[in-house]
Scaffold this motif. Structure first.
Motif, PDB file in Angstrom:
ATOM      1  N   GLU A  27       0.822  -1.211   0.000  1.00  0.00           N
ATOM      2  CA  GLU A  27       0.000   0.000   0.000  1.00  0.00           C
ATOM      3  C   GLU A  27       0.856   1.260   0.000  1.00  0.00           C
ATOM      4  O   GLU A  27       0.478   2.250  -0.619  1.00  0.00           O
ATOM      5  N   GLY A  28       1.942   1.265   0.706  1.00  0.00           N
ATOM      6  CA  GLY A  28       2.782   2.460   0.735  1.00  0.00           C
ATOM      7  C   GLY A  28       2.127   3.614   1.453  1.00  0.00           C
ATOM      8  O   GLY A  28       2.017   4.727   0.925  1.00  0.00           O
ATOM      9  N   ASN A  29       1.683   3.389   2.691  1.00  0.00           N
ATOM     10  CA  ASN A  29       0.971   4.418   3.452  1.00  0.00           C
ATOM     11  C   ASN A  29       1.837   5.613   3.841  1.00  0.00           C
ATOM     12  O   ASN A  29       1.313   6.635   4.271  1.00  0.00           O
ATOM     13  N   THR A  30       3.154   5.486   3.701  1.00  0.00           N
ATOM     14  CA  THR A  30       4.023   6.581   4.151  1.00  0.00           C
ATOM     15  C   THR A  30       3.724   7.888   3.434  1.00  0.00           C
ATOM     16  O   THR A  30       3.831   8.964   4.027  1.00  0.00           O
ATOM     17  N   THR A  31       3.356   7.816   2.171  1.00  0.00           N
ATOM     18  CA  THR A  31       3.088   9.050   1.425  1.00  0.00           C
ATOM     19  C   THR A  31       1.826   9.752   1.928  1.00  0.00           C
ATOM     20  O   THR A  31       1.699  10.969   1.781  1.00  0.00           O
ATOM     21  N   PHE A  32       0.899   9.006   2.516  1.00  0.00           N
ATOM     22  CA  PHE A  32      -0.313   9.607   3.056  1.00  0.00           C
ATOM     23  C   PHE A  32       0.032  10.537   4.216  1.00  0.00           C
ATOM     24  O   PHE A  32      -0.516  11.633   4.338  1.00  0.00           O
ATOM     25  N   TYR A  33       0.967  10.106   5.052  1.00  0.00           N
ATOM     26  CA  TYR A  33       1.329  10.875   6.244  1.00  0.00           C
ATOM     27  C   TYR A  33       2.486  11.837   6.006  1.00  0.00           C
ATOM     28  O   TYR A  33       2.526  12.920   6.593  1.00  0.00           O
ATOM     29  N   SER A  34       3.424  11.448   5.146  1.00  0.00           N
ATOM     30  CA  SER A  34       4.665  12.213   5.013  1.00  0.00           C
ATOM     31  C   SER A  34       4.819  12.926   3.682  1.00  0.00           C
ATOM     32  O   SER A  34       5.803  13.655   3.488  1.00  0.00           O
ATOM     33  N   GLY A  35       3.920  12.727   2.759  1.00  0.00           N
ATOM     34  CA  GLY A  35       4.033  13.379   1.465  1.00  0.00           C
ATOM     35  C   GLY A  35       4.982  12.652   0.531  1.00  0.00           C
ATOM     36  O   GLY A  35       5.367  11.501   0.761  1.00  0.00           O
ATOM     37  N   ALA A  36       5.374  13.312  -0.525  1.00  0.00           N
ATOM     38  CA  ALA A  36       6.220  12.696  -1.549  1.00  0.00           C
ATOM     39  C   ALA A  36       7.585  12.333  -0.981  1.00  0.00           C
ATOM     40  O   ALA A  36       8.194  13.128  -0.252  1.00  0.00           O
TER      41      ALA A  36
END
Length: 283
Positions: free
Chosen positions: A40-49
């Motif tokens: 899923e790669g949820n990191t971009t949801f919280y931390s942006g690009a």
């Protein structure tokens, strides 16, 4: 035929099982991608690009058949609610450009109170969304789960653009009151309790299955998915299945368990062993 994955690949709880017991973070994606072919790669949801260097590193580590399904940053979907975000989304997608051959659907997860009155903003976004980047939308407002005009409007919008609607299956998570289980209570407070509407409005249906601690409950709710996934594959679609548990501690094992169930009905490649388990067997 299909993609299987978890919410992330960096989780220290998985050391000694999915990952070697004493390994560092550097090789986690490589070990993860030996088993699962999507995330899923949820990191971009919280931390942006991510940074250019990070994207380049992921591109080097991920095999050709791997698919990253990043989420749009919450700043754009939840804080700014898709208002005046065109330039930011263009920049976000440009940053992911080196991964383009390894990108699954970019997920647009909308807030729980993003209702039918705000759909024109979503329609504006989808009308300019670049075809080179697959896309999927996850809605959470109750308007879109009543099978009324609002939901039909949403589904028609997605169908017209070939965009899949993310299916969030929280039935096992909410199949039992939390009682004194703080982990279960926390997970229930974080996930929206919405009905499951099974529909594929594009060619890459996405299932986010939020499991329970009890395996029997998980098997009960997952069983109907087997025939549905089989049907989609026979129709030429490419399903994505992302497996969660309340604290995600045993999500890798649950995903593997479901994959083995699917493999009894579909011709699927054998799933690789977990690096931590292989290392344990050596000793």
């Amino acid at each position: 035929m299909m993609h299987l994955g978890l919410a992330m690949w960096a989780n220290s709880d998985w050391q000694g099982r999915l990952y070697p017991p004493h390994g560092g973070r550097e090789g986690l994606l490589v070990d993860y991608a030996r088993v699962f072919n999507s995330v899923e790669g949820n990191t971009t949801f919280y931390s942006g690009a991510p940074s250019e260097a990070t994207v380049a590193s992921w591109a080097r580590q991920a095999p050709a058949d791997f698919r990253f399904c990043f989420k749009l940053p919450a700043e754009l979907t939840h804080q700014r609610r898709l208002c005046h975000v065109d330039a930011d989304i263009d920049a976000f997608l440009a940053r992911l450009e080196p991964l383009q051959n390894r990108l699954g659907p970019i997920m647009i997860q909308l807030p729980r109170d993003f209702g039918v009155n705000e759909l024109p903003r979503l329609e504006s976004l989808l009308s300019r969304w670049p075809k080179a980047f697959p896309c999927a939308v996850e809605v959470r407002h109750s308007h879109f789960f009543h099978k009324g005009n609002e939901e039909r409007h949403l589904n028609q919008l997605l169908i017209s653009h070939g965009i899949d609607r993310v299916m969030l299956d929280v039935r096992p998570l909410f199949s039992q009151p939390p009682d004194t289980d703080s982990v279960l209570a926390k997970a229930q407070s974080e996930k929206p309790k919405r009905p499951l509407h099974v529909i594929s409005t594009g060619t890459r249906p996405i299932i986010r299955f939020i499991g329970h601690f009890d395996q029997a409950r998980n098997d009960h709710y997952f069983a109907p998915w087997i025939e549905r996934i089989k049907l989609w594959i026979n129709q030429g679609k490419t399903p994505f299945l992302f497996v969660h548990t309340p604290d995600n501690r045993y999500a890798p094992e649950l995903a593997r368990h479901f994959y083995h169930q699917l493999a009894t009905h579909l011709v699927l490649p054998e799933l690789a062993g977990f690096a931590g388990e292989r290392q344990t067997l050596l000793f």
